[in-house]
Design a protein around this motif. Structure first.
Motif, PDB file in Angstrom:
ATOM      1  N   SER A  27     -26.328 -11.976 -36.606  1.00 59.56           N
ATOM      2  CA  SER A  27     -26.143 -13.415 -36.627  1.00 59.56           C
ATOM      3  C   SER A  27     -25.519 -13.843 -35.306  1.00 59.56           C
ATOM      4  CB  SER A  27     -25.260 -13.829 -37.802  1.00 59.56           C
ATOM      5  OG  SER A  27     -25.219 -15.243 -37.933  1.00 59.56           O
ATOM      6  N   ASP A  28     -25.376 -15.138 -35.141  1.00 57.55           N
ATOM      7  CA  ASP A  28     -24.807 -15.698 -33.930  1.00 57.55           C
ATOM      8  C   ASP A  28     -23.327 -15.970 -34.154  1.00 57.55           C
ATOM      9  OD1 ASP A  28     -25.789 -18.549 -31.833  1.00 57.55           O
ATOM     10  OD2 ASP A  28     -24.102 -17.140 -31.714  1.00 57.55           O
ATOM     11  N   SER A  29     -22.475 -15.277 -33.414  1.00 58.60           N
ATOM     12  CA  SER A  29     -21.035 -15.394 -33.645  1.00 58.60           C
ATOM     13  C   SER A  29     -20.517 -16.815 -33.413  1.00 58.60           C
ATOM     14  CB  SER A  29     -20.273 -14.423 -32.748  1.00 58.60           C
ATOM     15  OG  SER A  29     -20.413 -14.775 -31.386  1.00 58.60           O
ATOM     16  N   SER A  30     -21.211 -17.595 -32.609  1.00 56.84           N
ATOM     17  CA  SER A  30     -20.730 -18.944 -32.306  1.00 56.84           C
ATOM     18  C   SER A  30     -20.707 -19.848 -33.534  1.00 56.84           C
ATOM     19  CB  SER A  30     -21.589 -19.589 -31.213  1.00 56.84           C
ATOM     20  OG  SER A  30     -22.908 -19.797 -31.667  1.00 56.84           O
ATOM     21  N   ALA A  31     -21.381 -19.440 -34.592  1.00 58.34           N
ATOM     22  CA  ALA A  31     -21.415 -20.253 -35.815  1.00 58.34           C
ATOM     23  C   ALA A  31     -20.190 -20.041 -36.693  1.00 58.34           C
ATOM     24  CB  ALA A  31     -22.671 -19.923 -36.615  1.00 58.34           C
ATOM     25  N   ASP A  72     -16.075 -14.087 -27.079  1.00 62.48           N
ATOM     26  CA  ASP A  72     -17.118 -14.203 -26.067  1.00 62.48           C
ATOM     27  C   ASP A  72     -18.430 -14.292 -26.836  1.00 62.48           C
ATOM     28  OD1 ASP A  72     -17.960 -12.364 -23.033  1.00 62.48           O
ATOM     29  OD2 ASP A  72     -18.990 -13.958 -24.100  1.00 62.48           O
ATOM     30  N   ASP A  73     -18.853 -15.505 -27.093  1.00 61.89           N
ATOM     31  CA  ASP A  73     -20.049 -15.682 -27.918  1.00 61.89           C
ATOM     32  C   ASP A  73     -21.315 -15.253 -27.192  1.00 61.89           C
ATOM     33  OD1 ASP A  73     -18.577 -18.654 -29.354  1.00 61.89           O
ATOM     34  OD2 ASP A  73     -18.672 -16.622 -30.197  1.00 61.89           O
ATOM     35  N   ALA A  74     -21.250 -15.151 -25.888  1.00 63.07           N
ATOM     36  CA  ALA A  74     -22.405 -14.616 -25.155  1.00 63.07           C
ATOM     37  C   ALA A  74     -22.615 -13.142 -25.499  1.00 63.07           C
ATOM     38  CB  ALA A  74     -22.199 -14.786 -23.659  1.00 63.07           C
ATOM     39  N   LYS A  75     -21.510 -12.479 -25.879  1.00 64.26           N
ATOM     40  CA  LYS A  75     -21.578 -11.076 -26.278  1.00 64.26           C
ATOM     41  C   LYS A  75     -21.494 -10.903 -27.788  1.00 64.26           C
ATOM     42  CE  LYS A  75     -19.607  -9.313 -21.973  1.00 64.26           C
ATOM     43  NZ  LYS A  75     -18.534  -8.501 -21.344  1.00 64.26           N
ATOM     44  N   ASN A  76     -21.430 -12.042 -28.514  1.00 68.70           N
ATOM     45  CA  ASN A  76     -21.329 -11.978 -29.978  1.00 68.70           C
ATOM     46  C   ASN A  76     -20.125 -11.153 -30.429  1.00 68.70           C
ATOM     47  OD1 ASN A  76     -23.323 -13.618 -31.050  1.00 68.70           O
ATOM     48  ND2 ASN A  76     -24.312 -11.968 -32.181  1.00 68.70           N
ATOM     49  N   THR A  77     -19.013 -11.313 -29.711  1.00 62.58           N
ATOM     50  CA  THR A  77     -17.857 -10.447 -29.944  1.00 62.58           C
ATOM     51  C   THR A  77     -16.558 -11.250 -29.914  1.00 62.58           C
ATOM     52  OG1 THR A  77     -19.005  -8.567 -28.958  1.00 62.58           O
ATOM     53  CG2 THR A  77     -16.624  -8.407 -29.133  1.00 62.58           C
ATOM     54  N   ALA A  78     -15.646 -10.861 -30.813  1.00 62.84           N
ATOM     55  CA  ALA A  78     -14.288 -11.384 -30.789  1.00 62.84           C
ATOM     56  C   ALA A  78     -13.342 -10.229 -30.469  1.00 62.84           C
ATOM     57  CB  ALA A  78     -13.923 -12.002 -32.136  1.00 62.84           C
ATOM     58  N   TYR A  79     -12.192 -10.594 -29.924  1.00 62.61           N
ATOM     59  CA  TYR A  79     -11.242  -9.585 -29.483  1.00 62.61           C
ATOM     60  C   TYR A  79      -9.839  -9.911 -29.999  1.00 62.61           C
ATOM     61  CZ  TYR A  79     -14.989  -8.860 -26.098  1.00 62.61           C
ATOM     62  OH  TYR A  79     -16.208  -8.638 -25.507  1.00 62.61           O
ATOM     63  N   LEU A  80      -9.039  -8.856 -30.092  1.00 65.44           N
ATOM     64  CA  LEU A  80      -7.622  -9.038 -30.362  1.00 65.44           C
ATOM     65  C   LEU A  80      -6.859  -8.143 -29.393  1.00 65.44           C
ATOM     66  CD1 LEU A  80      -5.452 -10.351 -32.192  1.00 65.44           C
ATOM     67  CD2 LEU A  80      -5.465  -8.223 -33.527  1.00 65.44           C
ATOM     68  N   GLN A  81      -6.179  -8.776 -28.449  1.00 74.91           N
ATOM     69  CA  GLN A  81      -5.333  -8.066 -27.508  1.00 74.91           C
ATOM     70  C   GLN A  81      -3.932  -7.979 -28.107  1.00 74.91           C
ATOM     71  OE1 GLN A  81      -6.044  -6.613 -24.412  1.00 74.91           O
ATOM     72  NE2 GLN A  81      -3.959  -5.817 -24.566  1.00 74.91           N
TER      73      GLN A  81
END
Length: 119
Positions: A27-31, A72-81
């Protein structure tokens, strides 16, 4: 079928840092609003950080100043630093993707990644 694939957990010493990643597959993470939760043994799952589709982040008090959520929705990825980690941050960390379209909710969870903070 939508899957969330987490990575980046592991063993780190107190005061150390880790970056967790959550890839949205199918799916598209931006949604989705994205969030990270954690659960330590014998405790309830708790929110660590959340970020809206617009990029607005919010944190509970325990995570403010040490944890940073991003996407980074271009990479369909979320991060937690996670910085300045403490032994009490030890838990399984779960990624969540949530969206509501009209009267339908879409709520997906990853399999979890273990974070252990220990000398």
């Amino acid at each position: 079928q939508v899957q969330l694939v987490e990575s980046g957990g592991g063993l780190v010493q107190p005061g150390g840092s880790l970056r967790l990643s959550c890839a949205v597959v199918g799916s598209d993470s931006s949604a989705y609003d994205m969030a990270w939760y954690r659960q330590a043994p014998g405790t309830q799952r708790e929110l660590v950080a959340a970020i809206s589709t617009y990029g607005t982040a919010n944190y509970p008090e325990a995570a403010k100043g040490r944890f940073t959520i991003s996407r980074d929705d271009a990479k369909n990825t979320a991060y937690l630093q996670m910085n300045s980690l403490k032994p009490e941050d030890t838990a399984v960390y779960y990624c969540n993707a949530f969206a509501r379209v009209l009267n339908t909710e879409f709520d997906y969870w990853g399999q979890g990644t273990q974070v252990t903070v220990s000398p």
